[in-house]
Structures are given as structure tokens and as C-alpha cells.
Scaffold this active site. Sequence first.
Site, PDB file in Angstrom:
ATOM      1  N   HIS A 480      10.976 -25.997  34.574  1.00  0.00           N
ATOM      2  CA  HIS A 480      11.623 -26.982  33.692  1.00  0.00           C
ATOM      3  C   HIS A 480      11.168 -26.801  32.249  1.00  0.00           C
ATOM      4  O   HIS A 480      11.983 -26.686  31.330  1.00  0.00           O
ATOM      5  CB  HIS A 480      11.282 -28.395  34.185  1.00  0.00           C
ATOM      6  CG  HIS A 480      11.836 -29.487  33.330  1.00  0.00           C
ATOM      7  ND1 HIS A 480      12.990 -30.179  33.648  1.00  0.00           N
ATOM      8  CD2 HIS A 480      11.413 -30.018  32.147  1.00  0.00           C
ATOM      9  CE1 HIS A 480      13.250 -31.071  32.709  1.00  0.00           C
ATOM     10  NE2 HIS A 480      12.304 -31.007  31.783  1.00  0.00           N
ATOM     11  N   GLU A 481       9.861 -26.776  32.056  1.00  0.00           N
ATOM     12  CA  GLU A 481       9.352 -26.639  30.689  1.00  0.00           C
ATOM     13  C   GLU A 481       9.688 -25.276  30.109  1.00  0.00           C
ATOM     14  O   GLU A 481       9.919 -25.142  28.900  1.00  0.00           O
ATOM     15  CB  GLU A 481       7.837 -26.895  30.660  1.00  0.00           C
ATOM     16  CG  GLU A 481       7.429 -28.302  31.068  1.00  0.00           C
ATOM     17  CD  GLU A 481       8.146 -29.396  30.294  1.00  0.00           C
ATOM     18  OE1 GLU A 481       8.553 -29.161  29.137  1.00  0.00           O
ATOM     19  OE2 GLU A 481       8.330 -30.497  30.858  1.00  0.00           O
ATOM     20  N   HIS A 484      13.082 -25.453  28.630  1.00  0.00           N
ATOM     21  CA  HIS A 484      13.000 -25.957  27.251  1.00  0.00           C
ATOM     22  C   HIS A 484      12.520 -24.843  26.323  1.00  0.00           C
ATOM     23  O   HIS A 484      13.019 -24.686  25.200  1.00  0.00           O
ATOM     24  CB  HIS A 484      11.991 -27.107  27.170  1.00  0.00           C
ATOM     25  CG  HIS A 484      12.498 -28.433  27.630  1.00  0.00           C
ATOM     26  ND1 HIS A 484      13.685 -28.980  27.182  1.00  0.00           N
ATOM     27  CD2 HIS A 484      11.958 -29.361  28.475  1.00  0.00           C
ATOM     28  CE1 HIS A 484      13.860 -30.170  27.733  1.00  0.00           C
ATOM     29  NE2 HIS A 484      12.830 -30.424  28.526  1.00  0.00           N
ATOM     30  N   HIS A 487      15.151 -22.531  25.352  1.00  0.00           N
ATOM     31  CA  HIS A 487      16.047 -23.164  24.380  1.00  0.00           C
ATOM     32  C   HIS A 487      15.522 -22.940  22.961  1.00  0.00           C
ATOM     33  O   HIS A 487      16.296 -22.734  22.019  1.00  0.00           O
ATOM     34  CB  HIS A 487      16.136 -24.662  24.698  1.00  0.00           C
ATOM     35  CG  HIS A 487      17.347 -25.337  24.171  1.00  0.00           C
ATOM     36  ND1 HIS A 487      17.558 -26.694  24.295  1.00  0.00           N
ATOM     37  CD2 HIS A 487      18.434 -24.872  23.497  1.00  0.00           C
ATOM     38  CE1 HIS A 487      18.711 -27.021  23.743  1.00  0.00           C
ATOM     39  NE2 HIS A 487      19.259 -25.943  23.245  1.00  0.00           N
TER      40      HIS A 487
END
Length: 696
Positions: A480-481, A484, A487
Amino acid sequence: MSETLETAVSARGSANPLLKAWQTPFETPPFDEIAPEHFLPAFEQAFVDHAAEIAAIVNDPAAPDFANTITALERSGKLLARVSAVFYDLVSAHSNPALLEIDKEVSLRMARHWNPITMNAVLFGRIAMLRDNRAGLGLTGEEMRLLDRTYTRFHRAGAGLDDAAKARMAEINERLAHLGTAFSHHLLGDEQDWFLELGEADRDGLSDSFVAAASAAAGERGMAGKAIVTLSRSSVEPFLKSAARRDLREKAYKAFIARGDNGNANDNNETIVEILALREESARLLGYPTFAAYRLEDSMAKTPEAVRGLLERVWKPARARALADREELQALVAEEGGNFALAPWDWRYYAEKLRQAKANFDDAAIKPYLSLDHMVQAAFDCATRLFGVTFAERKDVPVWHPDVRVWEVKDRAGKHKALFYGDYFARPSKRSGAWMTSLRDQQKLDGEVSPFIINVCNFAKGAGGEPSLLSPDDARTLFHEFGHGLHGMLSDVTYPSLSGTSVFTDFVELPSQLYEHWQEQPQVLRQFARHYQTGEPLPDELLKRFLEARKFNQGFATVEFVSSALIDLEFHSQPAAASRDVRAFERAELEKIGMPAEIALRHRPQQFGHIFSGDHYAAGYYSYMWSEVMDADAFGAFEEAGNIFDPATAKRLLDDIYASGGSRDPEDAYVAFRGREPEPDALLRRRGLLDAPEAA
């Protein structure tokens, strides 16, 4: 570093490392040279520099145009940005009493610095004039988006208010900055003050890997030779799943949910009451009936009603599933001869037993195959296969703690793309949770500027040289991180204000939650889930049982999240006077929605840092679920292509989602990638809730 900034910092000849040109690889922060006493002088200089840059824009005699107003704003504040990035990284990931004291001063000074900028009538007049005449300016799509976002930012900060309202808004902002900092310091204080020591008789049911991590946690606190449970989620939740001692589970659970609510110097109840009252007042000054109405206007959801509609749609089947699960868990207690009603500190323990009985799977069986290093490699490999980027570890980049690792990221052509910092282990100097941030954002305004991206987690460190072993939840958090992080790393925009994760809060979780899907794919696990001692791959039978068990206990997981999102929405939708007694408000809202007594909020108000340590997720915690509607639907594009690394789908994902940052409207970006709006039932299908039993 830009030529202007480099010239400015070099000219000062200061001994302060924050004010010197950085002679480090890639001009990264020289953490080994930076001390707490360097920050206040650096902030002071940065505030002066930035104020002068803003004054030059405001006082420019030339007629406003995009270059002398919007682009000039984008170029301003570079020193402030780099000092702030280093400071807030340390405050969150490796704080000490000196930094926390400085943080109190800086938060106030930051509010006092920004208030006169974002409420400057002349500056806002220039921006508004450009926006009114935007059709004739010949702007690119990204420039048009930047103009719109700049106008919105100033308008929503109160730049159009009268002088009296501006003065009051400035007071509110200063006070909220102080209160948000106090909230996070209180929470960290309660987390640092508590631990549960585990004697030999206290370890029944605990795996060897948990005891090793508990020993490492004790070592971090100067208690070598002992083993402790801390209030880090990565410590408490595995303990609640496996500890056979019910009395110790109760003790750990009650301490965990009482953080910030102990009636001591770290109590957050009064802080919450004042924050909510001030947010309500600021929203009304700006013409909105509630803070939720103000906040959600600038989001994909647009209104509190739209958010409530989504949450209630998910709540009903999730609650029904949780209630059905509760009956099964209570029956299991009775089967074992337990003469007690299921309590919140029992749920995870008996749910794990039930999962073992029904799915023949428990986390302890798979953890030896999920070593941190292998899961990091898996995250990197998926990024390579999807986006063509590669990762090579660098040992020459300064870091803020010896456990931090750094990788250089290169694109398909072998060109430098970014630096990625991984700070994975829990320690007393780090706040709880997991997050992505940056030390520098990507931009191309004055030449290529590559980003420095950080992932911070709180995984349990292996003891005695043993590797850190992750639970399936931990492994999902890592992906998940890293989503990010991608991104930020893959951003390809011109203007810093539109870089990377500078998007709506209810869109920002799409790239991260979407990336989680690859972590649980059989072909990824077969390659990277290897036993940390033998190197053997994850057995097919265990892999099959793991995949079958993924939807187990989803009623519980969904209830604890959605209830927190609903409480957040109610705090910011109802009059602030309704929540003057925070505990009573919490009880009333949980009763209103029929919250099962055996499940707690994922974040009780007094520890809800997402919404009270700052306002980024205030009235916005729902965003994870809003984005999950999209991410569940988006991964379907790869499934429909018959290849989870399908090149054409991956290219659209890169171009339309990961690389575009905030340079386009998020709805347009999603439709460009997927070819249509998201299908809401994809979320319920992913969580296994489409066939939930009827609610009691």
C-alpha cells in the site's frame, strides 16, 4: 537544486547545514550533519525569503499574467519546502524531546507565515483576474488545471473575506496548528509511556517470531533480555490474535484503545472539542453550514450525503456479516468451555481459531515465508514489470537512522528517476502507523527535478540477526505505502503544486490500494514468498489456503473501518456543540448505527490522528473506501486482459493515474484509464460481502 536556491544558500556562508548547498549524492539532505538547533534559524531565513518572493509578485507593476503570477508562485518558497520536508520527516519518524519542542514553535510560526499569504487580497485579485480571463490565455491543460487549483486554494483559505473575517480566520488557523501538534504529541506520549512485559509464563500461544519481535522491541527501550508488547499496532494486533492469556489480552486491548483518553497530561478530549468548534467556525466564515460541507465540496464525493450513501451501503452487509460471525465465535468460546461472553479483546483470538478450523490457515503458518526483504523485492519487481523502473540500493546517501535504506530508481532507458527511502521498523522515536512522504517532489519547471520519496512503516524488527517476518496485513501495508511511493516516484508533471500525490484526498488512495492487489497474486507469491530459513517457496497447498482465507473476518474489518469513517463524518456534520462530551458523542453515534459491542472503532476519537493531528483527512477518512470502489474495479482491467502485468493496461495506468499527479481532474483520469466509471459492487465483491446474511 535550482540555480536560484543554490545561489541563495551558498551566498550566506552559514555553518547551518540546512542553509548550505548540499554536497551529497543527488543533493540529498545531509542528515548526519543536521541537529535540532539548526531548524529554527533555517525556518527563520526560509520565512524571510518566501515573504520577499511573495511581496515581489504582489508589488509587480506589470499586468498579471500566468508567468508573473502563477508560475512565480510555483517558484517561490523553495528553501521553506526543503527545510520543512526534513523537519517533518524527523518529527514523525525519528523525534526527540528537542524536536518536539521546536515543533510547537514551528507549527505556530508556519500558520503565521501562511495566513497573510493565502489571504492577501492583492495576490488573490491577480489570480482571480487570470481565472476570469482564462479562456483567452492560451494555456495548456496542465496550466489550466494549475490556475484552477491555485484559485481554489486561495478562495478556500479566505482570500475573499472582509478584513474582520480574515483576522479571525488567521487566529483560528494559528490555534488549529497548535492543537493539531498537541494532539499528535499527546498520542506519541501515551504510546511511549506504556508497555507490557512478557514473562515466560505469559507467552502461551505466541509464535517464536512474535517473541523475537517483542525481544527486539524491549532492546529498543534499553530492556535487553526481556520481551514486551508495545502500543504499536504491529505489536498489539498480533498479540490479540495469538496470546492465550485472556487477562493479558484484555490489558493490552484496553491500553491500546485508551491512548489519548487516560485523563492524564496526554489526554486529547479537550483538544478535540476545541478543534471541532474552530473548524465549524472557519467553515461558517467561508459560507458553509458545516466543516464537512466545506471539506467535501473540493473532493470527488462533493457532498456529505454522497459519502454517507457509500458508507451506509457498505455498513449494512458488513454489520450483518459481523453479527453472524459473532455467533460463531461465541459458540467456539462455549465449545472450549469458556464461561464468558465474547469481549472485544477476544474477537481476534477466536476469529483466528475459527479461521484455522474453517480454512485451515493462520498467519503464523505463512509469516516465515513473508520476510521483509522478500516482500520489498516483490514490490520492486512488480513495479519493474508494470512500469519498467528498476531499483538499486545505495549505501552512500545520508539517512536519519541506521535502519533506513535507500534505493536509486531508474527508468526503462537507465536514466535516474528518483530516490526511494525505506524506514520499516517500529521504534520509540517514531509515531505509530505507516505513511508515504517526500523530501523533494518531482517537477520540470526549471529543468528536471527528481523526487526523493519515503515510506515509513512500523514493522516488528527481528531479534538476534533474524529477518523481520511480516503478517499478511503487514505485507499488504508495505505494498500500500509503496503504491503511494510510486505515485510520487513516477510523477511526470511540470509544476510542483501538481506533483505526485497532490490530488483529492478521496483519489489519493487509489494508486496505493490498487497496488495491494499484486501482493496477493499467486504468481507473485510463488516467486517471492520463500521460507526465511530454508529458501523453500510457499507450498501450493498453503498458498491455496491463504487465498481462500482472504475474505475471512471481513465483516469485522469493514465494520471497524466504516464506523470510524461515519464517526468522522458526524463529528464534522453535526454542530460542534453536540460533541462537547467526546465520549458521550462516540457512544451515541455507535448506538445509532448498531455497532456490535464486541468490535471497537479502528480509531477511537482520542487517537484518530488522521483527522485531528491535522486536517488532511478531516471529514475525509471515508476516502479509503471511496478509493477502494475504484481500485477493486481498476484491477479488473488487468484481469479482463488475462495478464496482471498486461503492457497496454499498465501503460494506461502509468500515463493516466501514476504519472499525471494532480494535472487533470481525477474523474477524467480514471475514465481515461478504465474506459468507464467505476462499478460500485466491485468493492463488496472484493470483500466478500455481496452475499452477506440479512442484518439482525
